[in-house]
Design an enzyme around this catalytic site. Sequence first.
Site, PDB file in Angstrom:
ATOM      1  N   ASP A 191     -36.661  29.155 -24.095  1.00 40.89           N
ATOM      2  CA  ASP A 191     -37.352  29.277 -25.372  1.00 40.89           C
ATOM      3  C   ASP A 191     -38.817  28.910 -25.119  1.00 40.89           C
ATOM      4  O   ASP A 191     -39.133  28.276 -24.107  1.00 40.89           O
ATOM      5  CB  ASP A 191     -36.710  28.326 -26.381  1.00 40.89           C
ATOM      6  CG  ASP A 191     -37.503  28.237 -27.670  1.00 40.89           C
ATOM      7  OD1 ASP A 191     -37.799  29.292 -28.254  1.00 40.89           O
ATOM      8  OD2 ASP A 191     -37.828  27.108 -28.082  1.00 40.89           O
ATOM      9  N   ASP A 245     -34.694  23.692 -27.462  1.00 43.49           N
ATOM     10  CA  ASP A 245     -34.762  22.375 -28.101  1.00 43.49           C
ATOM     11  C   ASP A 245     -34.655  22.417 -29.610  1.00 43.49           C
ATOM     12  O   ASP A 245     -34.597  21.377 -30.253  1.00 43.49           O
ATOM     13  CB  ASP A 245     -36.069  21.669 -27.727  1.00 43.49           C
ATOM     14  CG  ASP A 245     -37.265  22.253 -28.471  1.00 43.49           C
ATOM     15  OD1 ASP A 245     -37.268  23.480 -28.724  1.00 43.49           O
ATOM     16  OD2 ASP A 245     -38.181  21.486 -28.799  1.00 43.49           O
ATOM     17  N   ASP A 278     -32.188  27.412 -31.569  1.00 45.05           N
ATOM     18  CA  ASP A 278     -31.688  27.669 -30.218  1.00 45.05           C
ATOM     19  C   ASP A 278     -30.189  27.393 -30.096  1.00 45.05           C
ATOM     20  O   ASP A 278     -29.585  27.738 -29.077  1.00 45.05           O
ATOM     21  CB  ASP A 278     -32.434  26.793 -29.192  1.00 45.05           C
ATOM     22  CG  ASP A 278     -33.914  27.122 -29.134  1.00 45.05           C
ATOM     23  OD1 ASP A 278     -34.249  28.309 -29.268  1.00 45.05           O
ATOM     24  OD2 ASP A 278     -34.723  26.199 -28.969  1.00 45.05           O
TER      25      ASP A 278
END
Length: 716
Positions: free
Chosen positions: A401, A596, A600
Site C-alpha cells: 500500500d 496499515d 487494507d
Amino acid sequence: MTCASCVLRVQKALETQPGVTGASVNLATNRASVSFEDAPPSFETLRAAVRGRGYDVTPHDGTATSESDAGDRERRRLLVRLAVAWPLAIAVMVLSMGFMDQGLARWTAFALTIPVQFWAGWPFLRGAMVRARRRTTNMDTLIAVGTLSAFAYSVWSLGRGGDLYFDTSALVISFLLLGRYLEARAKGSASQAIRKLLELGARDARVLRDGIEVLVPAGEVVVGDLLRVRPGERIAADGDVMEGASAVDESMLSGESVPVEKGPGDRVAGGTIVADGVLLVRATAVGADTALAQIARLVARAQESRAPVQRLADRIAGVFTPVVLGIAAATAIGWLVATGDGARALSAAVAVLIISCPCAMGLATPAAVMVGTGRGAQLGILIRGGEVLERSRRIDTVAFDKTGTLTEGRMRLNEVAGDPRTLAWAAAAEAGSEHPIARAVVTGARDRGVAVPDARAFRAHPGSGVRARVGDTVVAVGRRSLLEALGHSVPAPLAADAARFESEGRTVFWVGWDGEARGVLAVADELKPHAGDVVRALRNRGVEVALITGDNAATAAAVGRRAGIDRVEAGVLPGQKAAEIERLQGGGRVVAMVGDGVNDGPALAQSDLGIALGTGTDVAIEASDITLIRGDLDGVPASIDLARRTYRVIVQNLVWAFGYNVAAIPLAAFGLLNPVVAGAAMAFSSVSVVSNSLRLRRFGMDRRQAVRASSGKGPM
C-alpha cells in the site's frame, strides 16, 4: 509427553470431546490449546479424556513464572537421577570389562544395576506401564522393553555363568537420562523469548492518589490511574502522557535500540523504560490488556501452532513404535534361527529398540517454530505460527500500500519557487488552517528558519484554498483556479515550475498577491526512510515488488520511481485492493500484502501472507499473518528471511530425525550397533534437533544494516 506419538494421542483425546472444534498439542512447550463451540466442555471433562489416554493435564495460568518453575523442577529431578545413575553405571561397566569371571563381581554388578534400572529409570518404566494398561505404546515402551530384556536375561544368566548385560541396561538408562536432561535444558533455552517478554513488565508503580504519590505493586494499577515514572524506571501500564517529556527505550517491544521522544499526548507502552525525564502517565490498559501481554499471547499462540510439514512426521509417528517392536522381535528371531546365540539375538533386538525412539521426530518442527517465532518477537516481528512460516518462504511477490505504508502518511513541504517572500507569506496565511497541507507549509517554514509574520482577516475557500491579510497585502494560497477566480495572472516561468513539480508526483499550491501569482509550493507524502533499500533487498531475494494505491496515476508513478518499483497499480479503490491481489494470485504469483489501514484489511486477508505495520489500525493487524511492531519497512525482508531460515531448520531437523532412524535401525538389526552406543546416539539425536533449532536465536544483526547490506548499499 515424550515423543510424537504422545502428542497424537493427547490431541485425539481432546479433539473427540463434544463441543471441541480443534486442538493443538505441542511437544516442545508441553502445552495444548483447545478451541470450543458455544457450549464448551468442562475442564474436568477434558482432563478425564486426557487421563484416559495415560497422561494428565493442568490449566495454564498464563504466566511465564509457573511454566519456568515447572521446567526447573523437572530438570532438578532429572539431575538427581543422573547423579545416582552415572556413578553406578560406570562401576558396573568397570566390573563387566574385566571381572565377569568372578562371582563377587557378577553379583555386585547385579546389585548396582537394580537402583539404576528401577529408580533412575523409573520415568521410562512408569510411562511404559501406563501405555501398556491402555494398550498403546510410545518411546518409553521401547526403552522399558529394551532395558528390562537386558536386565532379565542377565539375571537369568547370573548363576549359570552366561554372559551378563547389566552394563548395557545401566549405561543405556544413564545415556537416555542424560539426553532427556540436555533436551529439557535446550527446550528451556528455546522458550526463553516469551519468558523474557513477560518478565520485562514493571513490578512496582508510583501512583498518584488524592495528590499523594504511593508505591504499589504493578498488579494493583487500574485504568485511569495517574502514574509518575522517573528516569530509569519501567512504565507499569499502557497509557497516555499527560505531563513531562522524555526519551523512552522501546527496544523490548520493537527491537529498536534508539529511544523514542515522548511528550504530552503521546502513547506509551507498559514495560518500556523512561530514559532521561519524568513522565506523568494516565493508564489506559493494565495487566493482560497491555501491549506487552498481548504480544506475549501472540507469541505463545504461534509457538503452539503446527506447521503443515509436521503432518508427515505425525503420520509416521502414529505407527512407528508398533512397527519397531515388530522389527525388534523379527531381529531376535532371525539371530536365533541363524546363529542359535541368544545373547547376540538379545543384543541386536535391544539395540533396535533403543536406537528407534522417535522423540527427535516430535521435536523437529515445534522446536524450530518456537525458537523462530520467539526470535522474531525479540526483533519486533510477530509471526502467527508455523503455517505462516511455511507460507512466507514461498512468497515471490510483495505488494505495498502507499499512504502510511510505503510513505510516511503525512504531507511535507518539498519545493518552493518564485518570490522570496512566498513561503513566509503563505505560512502566515495558512497558520489559521487545520488542513494537513496547511500544517505542512507552516512546519516547512519553521524547519527552514523562516520568520512567519502575523496574519489577520483569515478566510477559507473550501476545496480551493485560503486568503488572509499579511500587513497591508491580501495573500491567496491554494489551487490555481482560486487565483484565477480572484483575477491573478500566472507568469509562464512559474507555470513551468508548477508543471515540473506535478510531473514528479507532488501536489502544487499557488501563492499570489497584488493581482499576480508570485510563487508555487510543492508538498508530498515522502517515502519512508530506506524504502528504496527495502525494495532492492526484496528484489535481491528474487521477489517482485508492486505498488497498489488509490492515488492518481501521476503521483503513484512518481512514488514508484522514487522507491524503485516498476509495477504500479493506481486508482485502485479500497474495495478493489483484494480483487487486485486475487488477480496477481490468478497469474500464479504467491503474494504478500503490506498495509496499515482499515482499507487494507480485505487485501491482507486475501493475500497469501498479510504483513501489517504495528503503527497501523487494529483491523489491519487482526487481518494480518505478520505484524511489524516498529512500523518500519525493514521488517518485511527480515520477516521473509526469518521464515525461510526457520523452514530450512525444520527441514534439516526432519531429515536428521528420519535419516537417523532409517540408517540406524538396519545397523542395529544386523548386530553392527552396540546397545550402549545406540542409547548414546538416541539421546544425542533429540539434543541435536533442539540445538540445531537454537541456532535461530542468532538470526538478525541490526535489521536496517542487514537490509541495506542485502540491497547492495552497505556492508554485511
